[in-house]
Design an enzyme around this catalytic site. Sequence first.
Site, PDB file in Angstrom:
ATOM      1  N   HIS A 171       0.839  -1.200   0.000  1.00 11.60           N
ATOM      2  CA  HIS A 171       0.000   0.000   0.000  1.00 11.60           C
ATOM      3  C   HIS A 171       0.876   1.253   0.000  1.00 11.60           C
ATOM      4  CE1 HIS A 171      -3.297  -2.670   1.243  1.00 11.60           C
ATOM      5  NE2 HIS A 171      -4.104  -1.730   0.771  1.00 11.60           N
TER       6      HIS A 171
ATOM      7  N   LYS B 223      -0.608   4.774   4.705  1.00 11.70           N
ATOM      8  CA  LYS B 223      -1.430   3.789   5.423  1.00 11.70           C
ATOM      9  C   LYS B 223      -0.916   3.584   6.844  1.00 11.70           C
ATOM     10  CE  LYS B 223      -3.881  -0.518   4.865  1.00 11.70           C
ATOM     11  NZ  LYS B 223      -5.124   0.143   5.263  1.00 11.70           N
TER      12      LYS B 223
HETATM   13  P1  NAD Z   1      -7.967   9.775   5.202  1.00 10.30           P
HETATM   14  O1  NAD Z   1      -7.097  10.048   6.375  1.00 10.30           O
HETATM   15  O2  NAD Z   1      -7.618  10.382   3.887  1.00 10.30           O
HETATM   16  O3  NAD Z   1      -9.481  10.187   5.521  1.00 10.30           O
HETATM   17  C1  NAD Z   1     -10.114   9.986   6.758  1.00 10.30           C
HETATM   18  C2  NAD Z   1     -11.042  11.169   6.975  1.00 10.30           C
HETATM   19  O4  NAD Z   1     -11.863  10.908   8.100  1.00 10.30           O
HETATM   20  C3  NAD Z   1     -10.267  12.483   7.254  1.00 10.30           C
HETATM   21  O5  NAD Z   1     -10.757  13.502   6.409  1.00 10.30           O
HETATM   22  C4  NAD Z   1     -10.585  12.746   8.719  1.00 10.30           C
HETATM   23  O6  NAD Z   1     -10.623  14.136   9.037  1.00 10.30           O
HETATM   24  C5  NAD Z   1     -11.969  12.109   8.836  1.00 10.30           C
HETATM   25  N1  NAD Z   1     -12.369  11.813  10.213  1.00 10.30           N
HETATM   26  C6  NAD Z   1     -11.638  11.230  11.202  1.00 10.30           C
HETATM   27  N2  NAD Z   1     -12.361  11.167  12.330  1.00 10.30           N
HETATM   28  C7  NAD Z   1     -13.576  11.700  12.039  1.00 10.30           C
HETATM   29  C8  NAD Z   1     -14.762  11.925  12.804  1.00 10.30           C
HETATM   30  N3  NAD Z   1     -14.843  11.578  14.084  1.00 10.30           N
HETATM   31  N4  NAD Z   1     -15.820  12.503  12.187  1.00 10.30           N
HETATM   32  C9  NAD Z   1     -15.741  12.875  10.881  1.00 10.30           C
HETATM   33  N5  NAD Z   1     -14.643  12.707  10.118  1.00 10.30           N
HETATM   34  C10 NAD Z   1     -13.581  12.115  10.696  1.00 10.30           C
HETATM   35  O7  NAD Z   1      -8.032   8.168   5.104  1.00 10.30           O
HETATM   36  P2  NAD Z   1      -8.520   7.270   3.876  1.00 10.30           P
HETATM   37  O8  NAD Z   1      -7.350   6.872   3.074  1.00 10.30           O
HETATM   38  O9  NAD Z   1      -9.692   7.912   3.208  1.00 10.30           O
HETATM   39  O10 NAD Z   1      -8.974   5.952   4.666  1.00 10.30           O
HETATM   40  C11 NAD Z   1      -9.941   5.999   5.703  1.00 10.30           C
HETATM   41  C12 NAD Z   1     -10.188   4.579   6.208  1.00 10.30           C
HETATM   42  O11 NAD Z   1     -10.755   3.768   5.157  1.00 10.30           O
HETATM   43  C13 NAD Z   1      -8.919   3.824   6.649  1.00 10.30           C
HETATM   44  O12 NAD Z   1      -9.243   3.014   7.769  1.00 10.30           O
HETATM   45  C14 NAD Z   1      -8.580   2.950   5.447  1.00 10.30           C
HETATM   46  O13 NAD Z   1      -7.817   1.821   5.754  1.00 10.30           O
HETATM   47  C15 NAD Z   1      -9.988   2.576   5.014  1.00 10.30           C
HETATM   48  N6  NAD Z   1     -10.116   2.109   3.639  1.00 10.30           N
HETATM   49  C16 NAD Z   1     -10.954   1.059   3.452  1.00 10.30           C
HETATM   50  C17 NAD Z   1     -11.214   0.582   2.172  1.00 10.30           C
HETATM   51  C18 NAD Z   1     -12.234  -0.511   2.005  1.00 10.30           C
HETATM   52  O14 NAD Z   1     -12.502  -0.924   0.862  1.00 10.30           O
HETATM   53  N7  NAD Z   1     -12.851  -0.952   3.085  1.00 10.30           N
HETATM   54  C19 NAD Z   1     -10.592   1.180   1.071  1.00 10.30           C
HETATM   55  C20 NAD Z   1      -9.731   2.267   1.287  1.00 10.30           C
HETATM   56  C21 NAD Z   1      -9.512   2.729   2.584  1.00 10.30           C
END
Ligand code: NAD
Length: 270
Positions: A157, A161
């Site tokens: 990744h 991450k």
């Molecule tokens: P990122 O850091 O770019 O985005 C996370 C967002 O959530 C940020 O904008 C942050 O400010 C916000 N946030 C955090 N706490 C919050 C709260 N209490 N209320 C509102 N907003 C809040 O991260 P990302 O790359 O978008 O990934 C986010 C999550 O999704 C990670 O856990 C990642 O591993 C997961 N993910 C899962 C999949 C899947 O298919 N399941 C795919 C990609 C990423």
Amino acid sequence: MSDLKIGIVGCAGRMGRMLVKQVTQTDGGTICGGVEPAGSPCIGQDIHALAGLEPSGILIADDTKALFDVSDAVIDFTAPAASIAHAKLAADSGTILVIGTTGLSDDAQTEITACGEKTVIVQGANMSLGVNLLAQLTKKVAALLDDEFDIEVVEMHHHHKVDAPSGTALLLGKAAAAGRGVEHDTVADRGRDGITGARKRGDIGYAVLRGGNVVGEHTVMFAAENERIEITHKAGDRSIFARGAVRAALWAKGKPAGNYDMMDVLGLGD
Ligand code: NAD
């Protein structure tokens, strides 16, 4: 039939922006709002403009409860502590919740699962069709081969991450364990360093690579003497996860309260 009103928590994140775009491009769903934590510089910005779309006048807010109250479904790709709070809000308001957040501890998962008694929760460590198919294939191959075949899950990744092994790697390792009829946690070898001793027969090993902007690559290896089977999935961009998450929200409409996964949504169950 009226569109499903979809709210996005963490709408300014990498996945959040993708989700806003995906909902906007999908029939049957419409963005009704999005939130970021209080104090975020994104509060007050136009949610569509931030996702690279035409401005809509819907501004990013910080009142998460209010978002749950106006949404039919909320999609959450944020962080573990936030996802627990969101599951509780979903249970209180009866809103559908789709969770893509990874890195959840067992305790966090237990709290979220309990909320599924009161509302529909769909969770997926990987929301893409391809990876869920890979998980099914992994389970079937593991069921066909005995433990002369060492199972290793290798993932790579991007350097942002924060959790390892990835939620998807664990999903694949668990699928392999299920296929073999063993308990994952008793055979998982999640990291090797130094004099580790020889590989234990029956273990499911993990190897983790981090670097650049790699969206997500996973290989499950079945390695025996003189032959090796490898099944690989490579994600080209994050839209595949957003597509799956939006599909999950639309699928969940009208379903009874409960905990569901992407196998249910995609109809890939046993
Ligand atoms: P990122 O850091 O770019 O985005 C996370 C967002 O959530 C940020 O904008 C942050 O400010 C916000 N946030 C955090 N706490 C919050 C709260 N209490 N209320 C509102 N907003 C809040 O991260 P990302 O790359 O978008 O990934 C986010 C999550 O999704 C990670 O856990 C990642 O591993 C997961 N993910 C899962 C999949 C899947 O298919 N399941 C795919 C990609 C990423």
